[in-house]
Design a protein around this motif. Structure first.
Motif, PDB file in Angstrom:
ATOM      1  N   VAL A  23       0.424  -1.461   0.256  1.00 20.79           N
ATOM      2  CA  VAL A  23      -0.285   0.003   0.637  1.00 20.79           C
ATOM      3  C   VAL A  23       0.580   1.013   0.081  1.00 20.79           C
ATOM      4  N   GLY A  24       2.060   1.153   0.957  1.00 18.35           N
ATOM      5  CA  GLY A  24       3.003   2.678   0.602  1.00 18.35           C
ATOM      6  C   GLY A  24       3.445   2.460  -0.309  1.00 18.35           C
ATOM      7  N   MET A  25       3.613   1.143  -1.044  1.00 22.06           N
ATOM      8  CA  MET A  25       4.763   1.461  -1.815  1.00 22.06           C
ATOM      9  C   MET A  25       3.792   1.972  -3.371  1.00 22.06           C
ATOM     10  N   VAL A  26       2.629   1.483  -3.583  1.00 24.34           N
ATOM     11  CA  VAL A  26       1.954   2.030  -4.886  1.00 24.34           C
ATOM     12  C   VAL A  26       0.997   3.681  -4.498  1.00 24.34           C
ATOM     13  N   LEU A  27       0.886   3.866  -3.168  1.00 25.99           N
ATOM     14  CA  LEU A  27       0.779   5.220  -2.601  1.00 25.99           C
ATOM     15  C   LEU A  27       1.563   6.563  -2.951  1.00 25.99           C
ATOM     16  N   SER A  28       3.108   5.707  -2.653  1.00 22.02           N
ATOM     17  CA  SER A  28       4.616   6.728  -3.025  1.00 22.02           C
ATOM     18  C   SER A  28       4.660   7.295  -4.758  1.00 22.02           C
ATOM     19  N   LEU A  29       4.345   6.199  -5.167  1.00 16.87           N
ATOM     20  CA  LEU A  29       4.870   5.697  -6.540  1.00 16.87           C
ATOM     21  C   LEU A  29       3.361   6.822  -7.106  1.00 16.87           C
ATOM     22  N   ALA A  30       1.760   6.348  -7.037  1.00 20.44           N
ATOM     23  CA  ALA A  30       0.558   7.483  -7.757  1.00 20.44           C
ATOM     24  C   ALA A  30       1.245   8.440  -7.078  1.00 20.44           C
ATOM     25  N   ILE A  31       1.783   9.258  -5.548  1.00 24.72           N
ATOM     26  CA  ILE A  31       1.845  11.123  -6.075  1.00 24.72           C
ATOM     27  C   ILE A  31       2.661  11.180  -6.630  1.00 24.72           C
ATOM     28  N   SER A  32       4.132  10.026  -7.120  1.00 20.17           N
ATOM     29  CA  SER A  32       5.093  10.915  -7.902  1.00 20.17           C
ATOM     30  C   SER A  32       4.682  10.608  -9.419  1.00 20.17           C
ATOM     31  N   LEU A  33       3.987   9.940  -9.760  1.00 21.85           N
ATOM     32  CA  LEU A  33       3.039  10.040 -11.238  1.00 21.85           C
ATOM     33  C   LEU A  33       2.288  11.560 -11.600  1.00 21.85           C
ATOM     34  N   VAL A  34       1.546  11.258 -10.381  1.00 21.09           N
ATOM     35  CA  VAL A  34       0.747  12.548 -10.209  1.00 21.09           C
ATOM     36  C   VAL A  34       0.784  13.882 -11.314  1.00 21.09           C
ATOM     37  N   ALA A  35       2.147  13.962 -10.009  1.00 23.79           N
ATOM     38  CA  ALA A  35       3.238  15.181  -9.810  1.00 23.79           C
ATOM     39  C   ALA A  35       3.923  15.574 -11.551  1.00 23.79           C
ATOM     40  N   ALA A  36       4.121  13.993 -11.616  1.00 25.73           N
ATOM     41  CA  ALA A  36       5.120  14.037 -12.886  1.00 25.73           C
ATOM     42  C   ALA A  36       4.170  14.572 -14.302  1.00 25.73           C
ATOM     43  N   SER A  37       3.227  14.105 -13.818  1.00 23.37           N
ATOM     44  CA  SER A  37       1.459  14.372 -15.317  1.00 23.37           C
ATOM     45  C   SER A  37       1.533  16.384 -14.658  1.00 23.37           C
ATOM     46  N   LEU A  38       1.791  16.440 -13.889  1.00 21.26           N
ATOM     47  CA  LEU A  38       0.812  17.750 -13.500  1.00 21.26           C
ATOM     48  C   LEU A  38       1.969  19.064 -13.713  1.00 21.26           C
ATOM     49  N   THR A  39       3.093  19.015 -13.827  1.00 18.36           N
ATOM     50  CA  THR A  39       4.121  20.413 -14.028  1.00 18.36           C
ATOM     51  C   THR A  39       5.583  19.374 -13.989  1.00 18.36           C
ATOM     52  N   GLY A  40       6.447  20.076 -14.958  1.00 21.08           N
ATOM     53  CA  GLY A  40       7.566  19.661 -15.929  1.00 21.08           C
ATOM     54  C   GLY A  40       8.535  20.674 -14.580  1.00 21.08           C
ATOM     55  N   SER A  41       8.281  21.297 -13.932  1.00 21.61           N
ATOM     56  CA  SER A  41       9.095  22.192 -13.414  1.00 21.61           C
ATOM     57  C   SER A  41      10.425  20.976 -12.455  1.00 21.61           C
ATOM     58  N   THR A  42      11.488  20.735 -12.995  1.00 25.01           N
ATOM     59  CA  THR A  42      12.461  20.163 -11.557  1.00 25.01           C
ATOM     60  C   THR A  42      12.949  20.693 -10.341  1.00 25.01           C
ATOM     61  N   ALA A  43      12.060  21.708 -10.298  1.00 26.14           N
ATOM     62  CA  ALA A  43      12.262  22.176  -8.824  1.00 26.14           C
ATOM     63  C   ALA A  43      11.165  21.622  -8.336  1.00 26.14           C
ATOM     64  N   VAL A  44      10.124  21.991  -8.617  1.00 28.37           N
ATOM     65  CA  VAL A  44       9.065  21.594  -7.986  1.00 28.37           C
ATOM     66  C   VAL A  44       8.797  20.230  -7.686  1.00 28.37           C
ATOM     67  N   LEU A  45       9.780  19.148  -8.685  1.00 23.80           N
ATOM     68  CA  LEU A  45      10.280  17.744  -8.538  1.00 23.80           C
ATOM     69  C   LEU A  45      10.962  17.450  -7.957  1.00 23.80           C
ATOM     70  N   ILE A  46      11.798  17.996  -7.559  1.00 27.38           N
ATOM     71  CA  ILE A  46      13.046  17.914  -6.434  1.00 27.38           C
ATOM     72  C   ILE A  46      11.633  17.794  -4.778  1.00 27.38           C
ATOM     73  N   ALA A  47      11.148  19.270  -4.795  1.00 27.70           N
ATOM     74  CA  ALA A  47      10.686  19.480  -3.839  1.00 27.70           C
ATOM     75  C   ALA A  47       9.506  18.546  -3.186  1.00 27.70           C
ATOM     76  N   VAL A  48       9.119  17.668  -4.259  1.00 23.33           N
ATOM     77  CA  VAL A  48       8.543  16.616  -4.150  1.00 23.33           C
ATOM     78  C   VAL A  48       9.349  15.435  -3.516  1.00 23.33           C
ATOM     79  N   GLY A  49       9.788  15.244  -4.225  1.00 24.30           N
ATOM     80  CA  GLY A  49      11.187  14.022  -3.796  1.00 24.30           C
ATOM     81  C   GLY A  49      11.213  14.043  -2.833  1.00 24.30           C
ATOM     82  N   ALA A  50      12.251  15.072  -2.315  1.00 24.51           N
ATOM     83  CA  ALA A  50      12.322  15.420  -0.808  1.00 24.51           C
ATOM     84  C   ALA A  50      11.608  15.372   0.474  1.00 24.51           C
ATOM     85  N   LEU A  51      10.951  15.644   0.099  1.00 26.08           N
ATOM     86  CA  LEU A  51       9.040  15.585   1.245  1.00 26.08           C
ATOM     87  C   LEU A  51       8.922  13.858   1.280  1.00 26.08           C
TER      88      LEU A  51
END
Length: 568
Positions: free
Chosen positions: A88-116
């Motif tokens: 469940v935790g793995m799928v949830l983490s993947l879902a957050i990442s894929l949604v973030a990747a689909s909503l923005t192309g900003s590397t800075a934003v994606l790095i912040a999401v990854g750190a969180l």
């Protein structure tokens, strides 16, 4: 004695070793369990997608397949829930990442999401004590997924693939229960016997703690299971003998009994690990009363264990959690590593985030060790990747075979030393990216080397500069808990007719508090920027606690009264 008199003077900054962290150790006695499980859990989805001509989707099923690495040290009754939580935790983490990747192309934003995500994964994994391998697999999956090109409409299908692979991993992980349901308990009992033998053969502070921790772990495994089978009752008798050996050696008993014979203890350990019947040791004076107490304690724990586990988890993850400084280190270190990597020209700096996240251990000293291990292993792994890349590009089957080989090799080697396993992890992680399309070899290698150096350097500097002042507070709480547990055990011993269940509960409560005290002291001793630690108090508490454990065992008849050689 004043508080300042009992606190050791110690430098705020300690010397850090260069060679000791790289020494090889004996492999784990169960390394092949996660190695075979992850190969099976990965091979089946990979081959199905190969047959369908959709190998580009292997990147998503890999997230679920890696769940098969978890839970192998747990009894099956606990593994069922634990690995389900991992999926469940793995799928949830993947879902957050894929949604973030689909909503923005900003590397800075994606790095912040990854750190969180990395900080949250670190705290949850350490709080639930799931692992090995801990949070690093979650961080690898979620950080890499942040840089997968993605449309929002594709996300549900990709999540479904990961979930299906995760369910299959769960089946692979819990499936062996149908063949050998007491396997984890047998291994835990064998470790307790081996650790007790090591302490009897070479009494010392470290061997005593290792034996107490192994015995405590064995009881935790045995008390977590359901109804006691004949095999489990045999295992309980063996753990009673391991405890008797620990107690007898602590009291200074020298009589030649099976419980104090290291050769006999090791022989029992070998037989316990094997597939044959559990060895039958000679009964101690009060064996049956002790086992009756164990059954009574198991029944009492069954009624309260889940509620207590939830409360303990909330304490470990709450605002006063001793894990919070580690979470803050992870957040700051991963974010800085990602941004420095981006500034250095790396287009997808996920590996810098993963490298920084992988460093953060219980304290600065262990984080330094991991930084050395990670850097050496990754740099050597890049060379291995360069050597196997032409073979992997022969075709999809060759690429799948290479990934499976490196998956197995990583688990086979990583228990010897983290850097040795990283030599296999690095090419495996790079090859997984090849399923989405080939990339120039020079670019892949250059980015990986740069990300490794940046992630390790930024990560360890952050660990040194962000203090964990709660480590000393955790040690002081552990001291208080140990004193309380010892007082309760002494009162139980002194009572006129203590029940076997009361003696067992007091003994195991004190053992658990001593294990926690040693872990807290080791953690605080490796931190920088700490106030002086009460190390004399810790030593005195450990010595008194172990003698009280021995006296409790004597009170139960696990050892003969004539062998006592000291006060409670």
């Amino acid at each position: 004695m004043s508080d300042t008199a009992i606190r050791s003077r110690q430098p705020s900054v300690r010397r850090l070793p260069l060679t000791a962290p790289l020494r090889l150790v004996r492999p784990s006695d169960m390394w092949f369990k996660p190695a075979l499980s992850v190969v099976v859990a990965t091979a089946v989805p990979d081959l199905v997608l190969f047959a369908l001509g959709r190998t580009e989707l292997i990147m998503y099923t890999m997230a679920g397949s890696l769940c098969a690495l978890y839970g192998h040290n747990l009894p099956y009754v606990r593994r069922i829930r634990a690995v389900a939580g991992v999926v469940v935790g793995m799928v949830l983490s993947l879902a957050i990442s894929l949604v973030a990747a689909s909503l923005t192309g900003s590397t800075a934003v994606l790095i912040a999401v990854g750190a969180l995500l990395a900080a949250g994964q670190k705290m949850v994994c350490d709080g639930t004590r799931i692992g090995p391998p801990g949070a690093v697999i979650f961080t690898f999956v979620s950080s890499a997924a942040l840089f997968f090109p993605q449309h929002l409409g594709q996300v549900p299908g990709h999540i479904a693939l990961a979930l299906a692979a995760g369910v299959f991993s769960w089946l692979v992980t819990v499936g062996p229960a149908a063949l050998r349901r007491e396997g984890p308990e047998r291994r835990a009992t064998a470790r307790a016997l081996d650790a007790a033998a090591a302490y009897v053969a070479a009494p010392g502070h470290r061997t005593r703690h290792a034996a107490a921790a192994a015995v405590h772990g064995a009881w935790q495994a045995l008390l977590a299971v359901g109804r006691p089978t004949e095999v489990r009752q045999g295992l309980e008798r063996l753990v009673v003998h391991a405890e008797a050996a620990l107690a007898q050696s602590t009291l200074g008993g020298q009589s030649a009994t099976p419980a104090t014979d290291p050769a006999q203890l090791r022989a029992w350990a070998r037989q316990t690990r094997a597939r044959g019947p559990v060895p039958t040791p000679p009964s101690t004076p009060d064996t049956y009363e002790t086992l009756f107490g164990i059954d009574a304690e198991r029944a009492a724990r069954r009624a309260t264990s889940r509620r207590e586990a939830r409360r303990a988890l909330l304490r470990r993850l709450g605002p006063n959690s001793p894990l919070l400084p580690i979470g803050i280190r992870t957040l700051i270190g991963c974010a800085l590593a990602g941004y420095v990597s981006q500034a250095a020209g790396v287009g997808r700096p996920y590996w810098a985030i993963v490298t920084a996240a992988s460093l953060y251990q219980a304290n600065v000293s262990l984080s330094w060790n991991r930084a050395l291990q990670r850097t050496l292993g990754n740099l050597l792994g890049v060379l291995v990747f360069a050597a196997v890349l032409p073979v992997s590009r022969i075709g999809s089957l060759a690429l799948i075979a290479c990934c499976l080989c490196f998956n197995f090799a990583a688990e086979a080697l990583i228990t010897r030393n983290y850097w040795l396993g990283s030599i296999a992890v690095t090419p495996m992680a790079l090859l997984v990216m090849e399923f989405g399309g080939t990339h120039p070899a020079g670019e892949l290698i250059g980015d990986r080397v740069l990300d490794t150096v940046i992630g390790a350097a930024v990560g360890i500097v952050t660990a040194m500069l962000v203090p964990n002042r709660r480590a000393a507070g955790r040690l002081e709480k552990a001291l208080t808990a140990t004193d309380r547990a010892r007082t309760h055990a002494v009162a139980t011993i002194a009572s006129a007719q203590p029940t076997p269940a009361a003696l067992d509960a007091a003994r195991r409560g004190l053992t658990g508090s001593l294990v926690e005290l040693r872990e807290a002291d080791d953690t605080a001793s490796g931190e920088w920027w700490q106030r002086a630690l009460p190390q004399e108090q810790v030593l005195a508490a450990e010595q008194a606690g172990h003698r009280t454990l021995a006296a409790t065992a004597k009170r139960q008849g696990l050892i003969a009264p004539a062998q006592e050689n000291g006060a409670v």
